[in-house]
Write an enzyme that holds these catalytic residues in place. Structure first.
Site, PDB file in Angstrom:
ATOM      1  CG  ASP A   1      -6.798  -2.084  -3.972  1.00 16.78           C
ATOM      2  OD1 ASP A   1      -7.173  -0.976  -3.537  1.00 16.78           O
ATOM      3  OD2 ASP A   1      -5.618  -2.473  -3.881  1.00 16.78           O
TER       4      ASP A   1
ATOM      5  CG  HIS B   1      -6.044  -1.482  -0.240  1.00 18.06           C
ATOM      6  ND1 HIS B   1      -5.034  -1.361  -1.153  1.00 18.06           N
ATOM      7  CD2 HIS B   1      -5.600  -0.857   0.889  1.00 18.06           C
ATOM      8  CE1 HIS B   1      -4.030  -0.691  -0.620  1.00 18.06           C
ATOM      9  NE2 HIS B   1      -4.354  -0.382   0.622  1.00 18.06           N
TER      10      HIS B   1
ATOM     11  CB  SER C   1      -0.961  -0.033   1.186  1.00 17.53           C
ATOM     12  OG  SER C   1      -1.936   0.965   1.077  1.00 17.53           O
TER      13      SER C   1
END
Length: 408
Positions: free
Chosen positions: A348, A378, A191
């Site tokens: 995501d 995600h 991320s």
């Protein structure tokens, strides 16, 4: 008794209404994800309330909830020695596999955790578990970078911490201290940590003072650009937990120290309109109509404004800084990068960031492994342990470590 039953039924209905959200049928374990999302949303609402009352910054409330129950001391186990130390002023946690002789050189991974540049720590349970597992499974030394977070600091401090900590570890004398093979080091992150890992890898490739370059970079559902918040994945997954589109924009503005009132302008791409000449070159590097396969473009249309809001770029110039947005790097820089692994998830908003970066790297001649999960969402990889324990989290973690084992 009757009134008590009515209250119970009412509260149950209210809770069900709050928890339930429509989700794609292909997403992993939807009811479990709804419960996780409801908890996350509840904390966000508390944070927003505290912020509006002037009690605390909403990010601090959210980070308190994320870290309060999960912070772990550096506890060694039979197969892994764990220590907290400092690399060039940057806090790191080091996981050293103890299998084999002391003279044996080991592989190594520098890992940078996610959390929107604002949340989490190398010391929380999920990342402690991941790095400990990598060290043990790979018989490696794993350095987990505990960079400073917003709102205490903003860009470029998170990037600086990640870069300085990684660069220090790559010094010949430091690698020797930890018995690390200088030709077998990877830089990785998930991320926002994937964003930092990508930016760090680019700068390491350019830095002539760094004699030991990483062999690999591995990026887990990375966030790589803030110029187009209307890619097909942003449009498709705008209402899919746990990373909703407005939340991702809030994280960007917090990281870059931008005015929160710019959220709407970013939502409709007013900050990259055609009348803003300074954005033109960067805009082309995130042109998903050229970089994505037709199977992902589907029926989605580009959102390009003829006229926009120049104030956004003027006040937040870091939106065009390659250290913040690695996807907009020049091809001459991309050509210098090591072999790359990119993990993306169908559900995501950041899916297309990773896919576009993989495509640009391939165009630059870099060997890329793209690992895509149709049922993924995600953050799923760090939810592969108790108490969440998503099956897709277990699979992503297993395959990520397997790729490192085969290539590092």
């Amino acid at each position: 008794m009757k009134s008590t039953l009515c209250v119970v039924v009412f509260c149950s209905v209210l809770a069900a209404y709050y928890i339930y959200i429509p989700l794609p049928h292909t997403i992993s374990e939807p009811w479990k994800l709804m419960m996780l999302d409801a908890t996350f949303r509840g904390v966000q609402h508390l944070g927003n309330l505290a912020h509006s009352l002037g009690l605390s910054h909403h990010i601090k409330v959210l980070n308190f909830a994320v870290t309060f129950f999960g912070m772990l001391s550096p506890t060694s186990s039979e197969g892994v020695r764990v220590t907290d130390t400092v690399f060039d002023g940057v806090q790191v946690r080091v996981f050293e596999a103890t299998r084999g002789s002391n003279s044996e050189l080991k592989r190594s991974v520098v890992y940078i955790h996610g959390g929107g540049w604002s949340l989490g720590s190398a010391r929380i349970q999920s990342y402690d578990y991941l790095c400990r597992k990598m060290a043990e499974d790979l018989n490696a030394v794993v350095v987990s970078v505990d960079y400073r977070l917003a709102p205490e600091v903003h860009f470029p401090e998170q990037y600086n911490d990640a870069y300085l900590g990684t660069k220090h570890f790559l010094l010949p004398e430091v690698l020797a201290k930890y018995s690390v093979d200088p030709n077998r080091v990877a830089v990785s992150g998930d991320s926002a940590g994937g964003n930092l890992a990508a930016a760090v890898s680019q700068q390491l490739a350019l830095d002539s003072s760094v004699t030991n370059k990483p062999k690999l970079q591995s990026l887990i559902y990375p966030v790589l650009q803030a110029l187009d918040f209307n890619t097909p994945s942003y449009q498709q997954n705008r209402d899919v937990p746990i990373l909703y589109r407005p939340l991702m924009i809030k994280f960007w503005l917090e990281y870059l120290n931008g005015d929160p009132s710019f959220i709407h302008s970013l939502l409709v791409n007013n900050h990259t309109s055609l009348d803003l000449s300074q954005v033109a070159t960067s805009r082309e590097k995130v042109n998903w109509t050229l970089l994505l396969p037709s199977t992902l473009k589907k029926h989605y249309k580009p959102v390009v404004q003829a006229t926009g809001t120049p104030k956004v770029i003027q006040e937040v110039p870091a939106l065009l800084d390659v250290r913040a947005a690695p996807l907009i790097a020049d091809e001459d820089v991309l050509k210098l990068l090591p072999q790359t692994y990119v993990l993306t998830c169908e559900h995501d908003v950041l899916r297309d960031d990773g896919i576009m970066y993989a495509r640009r790297l391939e165009q630059a001649g870099i060997r890329v492994t793209h690992d895509h999960y149709e049922d993924g969402f995600h953050g799923c990889m760090i939810f592969g342990i108790w108490p969440t324990y998503f099956s897709v989290g277990i699979r992503t973690m297993h395959n990520y470590i397997k790729w490192l084992d085969q290539n590092l």
